[in-house]
Each structure stands twice: as C-alpha cells, then as structure tokens.
Write an enzyme that holds these catalytic residues in place. Structure first.
Site, PDB file in Angstrom:
ATOM      1  N   TYR A   1      31.126  52.905  56.674  1.00  0.00           N
ATOM      2  CA  TYR A   1      29.841  52.792  57.383  1.00  0.00           C
ATOM      3  C   TYR A   1      29.951  53.053  58.869  1.00  0.00           C
ATOM      4  O   TYR A   1      28.948  53.037  59.572  1.00  0.00           O
ATOM      5  CB  TYR A   1      29.235  51.402  57.142  1.00  0.00           C
TER       6      TYR A   1
ATOM      7  N   LYS B   1      39.561  47.244  46.413  1.00  0.00           N
ATOM      8  CA  LYS B   1      40.005  48.325  45.519  1.00  0.00           C
ATOM      9  C   LYS B   1      41.416  48.737  45.969  1.00  0.00           C
ATOM     10  O   LYS B   1      41.727  49.916  46.151  1.00  0.00           O
ATOM     11  CB  LYS B   1      38.985  49.475  45.630  1.00  0.00           C
TER      12      LYS B   1
ATOM     13  N   ASP C   1      36.136  47.132  40.390  1.00  0.00           N
ATOM     14  CA  ASP C   1      35.528  47.524  39.106  1.00  0.00           C
ATOM     15  C   ASP C   1      35.558  46.357  38.120  1.00  0.00           C
ATOM     16  O   ASP C   1      34.578  46.080  37.427  1.00  0.00           O
ATOM     17  CB  ASP C   1      36.176  48.785  38.521  1.00  0.00           C
TER      18      ASP C   1
ATOM     19  N   ASP D   1      28.151  46.186  49.739  1.00  0.00           N
ATOM     20  CA  ASP D   1      26.830  46.807  49.644  1.00  0.00           C
ATOM     21  C   ASP D   1      26.420  46.906  48.178  1.00  0.00           C
ATOM     22  O   ASP D   1      25.336  46.467  47.775  1.00  0.00           O
ATOM     23  CB  ASP D   1      26.909  48.202  50.282  1.00  0.00           C
TER      24      ASP D   1
END
Ligand code: NAP
Length: 404
Positions: free
Chosen positions: A149, A216, A268, A292
């Site tokens: 971002y 992740k 995930d 987000d």
C-alpha cells in the site's frame, strides 16, 4: 473550547467536554453522520447526565471541501484534526484522475495512524451467510502504513521498470520479461513491532485469550515471515510475563491459565480457519494486504460492511471511521445503514475511556437488531419493512438504558 492533550509518558488528558472533529463524508456520509452523532450524544447524556459531553467540530474534507476551498483536503482541515487529536469520519469519495491519492490513505499517513483496528462480532437478528455467526468475536489489527500500500510500483513500459529489470538482471541474475510491471513490498521491523505491540496491549487490557499473527511467510520469508518473527519477538521481550507461545501452551495448558496465547497462521489457512474454527481466534495482528482482505471477509460472516466499525489509531492521533464507502446511489435519501459509523463512535468512546456511554450505545444497537429494526440493506434480505437511516437512529436512542 477544550481540546484533548497528549502528554508524553502520561497519554491522553481528556477534559469532560472535549472538542472532537468530524468529517461528514461524501454520498451517504451526511445522513449516517447525523444519525451517529445523535446516538453518541444521547448515550453520553444517559451515561453522564451532562457531566461529560462532546463539542463537535466540523472538519471539511472531500467534495464539500472541494466546493468551498478548491481542495479535497485543505491544510486548515489537517490542522483542525491535529488540534482535536481524536476524530470521526464518514466515507470519502476517492477522486478519480491522475495524481490523486486516496484521502483515507493521506490521512493515515499524515497522522501516522499505523493500526487499523476492526472489531468483528455478531449481533443477534442480523442475517448471516454462516450457520453459527455467534462464534465470531475477533478484533483485527491491520498494519496501515507499509506493505504494497505504499504505492511503490511502476508500469511495465515505464523507464523506472526498465531500469529496475536491468538492475535485477545485471546484479542478481533475476530475469523478468519486458512486459513485467514491478511493485515493491516493504515490511520493516519497527512498523511490524509497533503494530503487534498495539494488538498485545489491547489483548492485555481487555483480557483477551489469544493473539494470532497472520502472514504468508512460507512464500515471502523476509517480509511476511519477518513480520511473524518480529511479532513473536515483541511478545517474548515485552510481554513475556503475560503471554505464552501456542507451542509452549499446548505442552502444558494447565501451567498457563491466564496467559495470552500467541500463535501464527499462514494467510490461506487462516481464511478457512475463521470459517471452520471460528471460536479458536480472538485478536489478529497482520500485515496491510492480508488485513485488508481478512477484515472484510470476517465482516461478511456477521452481516457485511454496513455493520463493521473501524478505527485508525497511532501513538498520538486517532480517526474512527465507517469501513464502507460513500454508496453514492443512496446519497441524500436517508436510507443508508448508519451502524458502521455508530459502532465506530462506540469504539471512539472506548478510546476516550468513556466505556459507560459505549456500553449504552452498543446495547441499544443490539436491542434494535434483536427486534429486527433494520434499514433497507438488511430489511430486503429479511423481507421485512425497512426503517430510514434517521428512524433507525431514533429507534436506537429510544432503546438506550443506563447500565446498572
Ligand atoms: P461502497 O460505497 O461501500 O458501496 C457499495 C455498496 O455497498 C452500495 O451500493 C450498497 O449496496 C452497500 N453499502 C455500503 N455502505 C452501505 C450502508 N451504509 N448502508 C447500506 N448499504 C451500503 O463501495 P464503492 O461503491 O466501491 O465505493 C464508492 C466510493 O466510496 C468510491 O469513491 C470509493 O473510493 C469510496 N470508498 C471510501 C471509503 C472510505 O472513505 N473509508 C471506503 C471504501 C470506498 P447495494 O447497492 O447492494 O444496496
């Protein structure tokens, strides 16, 4: 006028009648702001009988500011928000066109509001797409200032992308084809640590059960993986007597009856865990992009964005906001659901330490939902008559009761 002061080492000094800034916002913003301010004022009156109240200071931003000043976010507005320290805002249109940055992103960066805090819990009566929505009671702490971002990216055919591809090829033998755009994902120790620290402080203050670091890191080891490592480091070095890692806890659960369990999950997996093992998760601390996606997905489990509150909080300033957008097709029609902004107001009251008024406001909103007094977004799902935005506010105010 009395303003909140922040004194280093002592925190916020809050007068009994602080001036709080409010940005009405665009589209449905004025309707939901009017409804929310009325509900917040009523909760204060019932809780404190005039001993505490808010003086509301209007701050121009968005389309209204553009019409009046020629700028979407004039310097005077930034100065006012600074003076107020704590503010609340309705949604703002992101101006379309080259060179415009989202006003929300600008505000977050200007005031260093590094934690985006999104509580997600179920209100009985709200239609939900899952079988047991009542199992959800989480608070997401999303890092707000770095990651993808930061907007460090270049179009595939720009001179910058061409230079970078050549640099990567010449120095690191990384060969990218000429049609590759490039974005950069910075994740730093300082910014990761302060976000996780805020989540842990919240968990301690509110006697929560666990903090889950969502990342992740199996793929992006030095950004997402580092976020996880730095998170565990903060827990160990700064909250060692109040936390325990999941690994330690599982060996001997009875040895740590009141410690906050710190664990981590790969993103995930986390998306399916929040559906299949909802009750196992409590406070979540995560990077910007993960946060987000995850915070909207969680909100969907308990009725959608129209009900989801949010706060952007730094070490000094805080701006609470509805998480949905301006829903322009409902602008000025008095039909939007003001709950997201009302609950952001509830978060703001808790941030001020005015928990009695916050409890009254939350209790009244819950009571309205329990009796299925809802605006059109939910009425059409439940196939019942809808209240207007202002009628919903009146219904909430009518249901306010002093907390015994
Ligand atoms: P949106 O304004 O959130 O609206 C999308 C749809 O969500 C609406 O058409 C409506 O659905 C429903 N909705 C959202 N809020 C609602 C409410 N309070 N009550 C009832 N229904 C509600 O998303 P968007 O159309 O993508 O964005 C519009 C503008 O808002 C854009 O300029 C965007 O940049 C801006 N935005 C601002 C913020 C912010 O300021 N924090 C956040 C997101 C977007 P139905 O049509 O199904 O009734």
């Amino acid at each position: 006028m009395a303003y909140i002061k922040v004194i280093e080492g002592k925190g916020m000094q809050i007068p009994s009648n602080p001036t709080i800034g409010y940005i009405e916002g665009d589209g449905i913003g004025p309707d939901i702001t009017k409804a929310s301010i009325a509900a917040i004022n009523a909760s204060l009156e019932i809780a404190y009988k005039g001993q505490r109240n808010i003086v509301w200071e209007k701050v121009l931003a968005g389309e209204e500011a553009m019409e009046n000043t020629g700028k979407h976010l004039p310097q005077e507005s930034l100065d006012l928000l600074k003076k107020c320290v704590v503010s609340i805002k309705g949604p703002l249109t992101t101006p379309i066109g080259q060179g415009f940055r989202s006003l929300n992103v600008t505000l977050r960066q200007y005031f260093d509001l590094y934690a985006n805090i999104r509580p997600v819990k179920f209100f009985p009566g709200v239609p939900s797409p899952v079988k047991n929505p009542e199992k959800m009671n989480m608070v997401v702490f999303r890092e707000n200032t770095e990651d993808l971002y930061m907007g460090i990216e270049w179009k595939y055919d720009s001179p910058e992308a061409t230079m970078l591809r050549k640099f990567l090829s010449d120095n690191f033998s990384v060969n990218l084809t000429d049609d590759t755009g490039i974005g950069i994902k910075p994740i730093s120790r300082f910014r990761s640590a302060r976000l996780v620290r805020k989540a842990l402080e919240y968990a301690v203050q509110n006697k929560r059960k666990s903090v889950t670091l969502v990342h992740k890191g199996n793929i992006m080891k030095y950004t997402e993986g580092a976020f996880k490592d730095w998170g565990y480091e903060v827990a160990r070095t700064e909250f060692g007597d109040k936390t325990v890692t999941e690994e330690e806890y599982l060996k001997q659960p009875e040895a740590f009856p009141s410690r906050i369990v710190v664990k981590d999950r790969i993103t995930d997996n986390m998306f399916q865990q929040v559906l299949t093992r909802t009750e196992d998760y409590d406070i979540i601390a995560t990077t910007n992009l993960n946060g987000d996606y995850l915070s909207d997905a969680l909100a969907a489990q308990v009725g959608g964005l129209g009900l989801a509150p949010g706060g952007n909080v730094g070490d000094v300033y805080a701006i609470f906001e509805a998480v949905h957008g301006t829903a322009p097709k409902y602008a000025g029609m008095d039909v939007a659901n003001p709950t997201s902004l009302m609950l952001s107001g509830e978060m703001m009251l808790r941030h001020l330490g005015w928990n009695e008024a916050a409890d009254i406001l939350e209790g009244a909103i819950m009571s309205a939902y329990k009796d299925q007094k809802v605006t059109q977004d939910l009425a059409r799902v439940l196939n019942i008559k809808a209240l207007k935005c202002s009628e919903f506010a009146s219904e909430v105010i009518k249901r306010m009761r002093p907390i015994k």
